[in-house]
Design an enzyme around this catalytic site. Structure first.
Site, PDB file in Angstrom:
ATOM      1  N   HIS A 120      31.872  -1.842  -5.386  1.00 25.84           N
ATOM      2  CA  HIS A 120      33.060  -1.743  -6.231  1.00 25.84           C
ATOM      3  C   HIS A 120      33.536  -0.293  -6.295  1.00 25.84           C
ATOM      4  CE1 HIS A 120      31.084  -5.421  -7.670  1.00 25.84           C
ATOM      5  NE2 HIS A 120      32.305  -5.822  -8.017  1.00 25.84           N
ATOM      6  N   ASP A 123      24.615  18.719  10.207  1.00 24.15           N
ATOM      7  CA  ASP A 123      25.818  19.136  10.934  1.00 24.15           C
ATOM      8  C   ASP A 123      25.954  20.650  10.986  1.00 24.15           C
ATOM      9  OD1 ASP A 123      28.420  18.769  12.220  1.00 24.15           O
ATOM     10  OD2 ASP A 123      29.222  19.509  10.317  1.00 24.15           O
TER      11      ASP A 123
END
Length: 161
Positions: free
Chosen positions: A75, A125
């Site tokens: 949700h 990263d």
């Protein structure tokens, strides 16, 4: 019972319309293992891309807010607090803890797990050019409070609220 499946076994979003609004909180963690020299570069502020912890913290916060865009049956939530903490763990790891809170009709476990995971991915990263052997590990829920299922603490028996 798998709450995201209907009687025919089809995936669907759980209807929380009639659930009471209650205070909910979740805490998750993740670890990034790396070479000691990589961790030293991060901690000393010597990374050429800048403050790795600051960027990973912001990435984790953004990820928690975007969880429903990434995980189809989650949700969309109006989170009232997101905290991401990063710290050196020993000489070869970063420990990430993420906590999320709201007053709502469904839990925030996935948001906390997403925050911890994306913070870990951001570290990878930013540092992959100097350490391709990094390992993201032990992503897990540490604690969950609120809601019908009660209080959960990892590595302990379920405690009712």
């Amino acid at each position: 019972m798998l709450t995201h499946l209907d009687s025919q076994g089809r995936a669907n979003m759980v209807d929380v319309t009639d659930k009471a609004v209650t205070s909910r909180e979740a805490v998750a963690e993740a670890f990034v293992r790396m070479l000691p020299t990589t961790l030293q570069m991060i901690v000393s502020g010597g990374h050429p891309k800048g403050d790795v912890f600051a960027v990973a913290r912001i990435a984790g916060i953004q990820a928690a807010k975007k969880t429903s865009d990434l995980i189809p049956l989650c949700h969309p939530l109006m989170l009232t607090s997101i905290k991401v903490h990063l710290a050196a763990e020993g000489d070869d790891a970063v420990r990430i803890t993420a906590s999320c809170k709201l007053a709502g009709q469904t839990g925030v476990e996935m948001e906390a797990l997403t925050a911890a995971s994306v913070a870990a991915l951001t570290i990878y990263d930013m540092c992959k050019a100097v350490d391709r052997g990094m390992v993201i590990e032990s992503v897990r829920l540490l604690e969950k409070l609120g809601g019908k299922s009660g209080h959960f603490i990892a590595d302990q028996a379920q405690v009712s609220s």
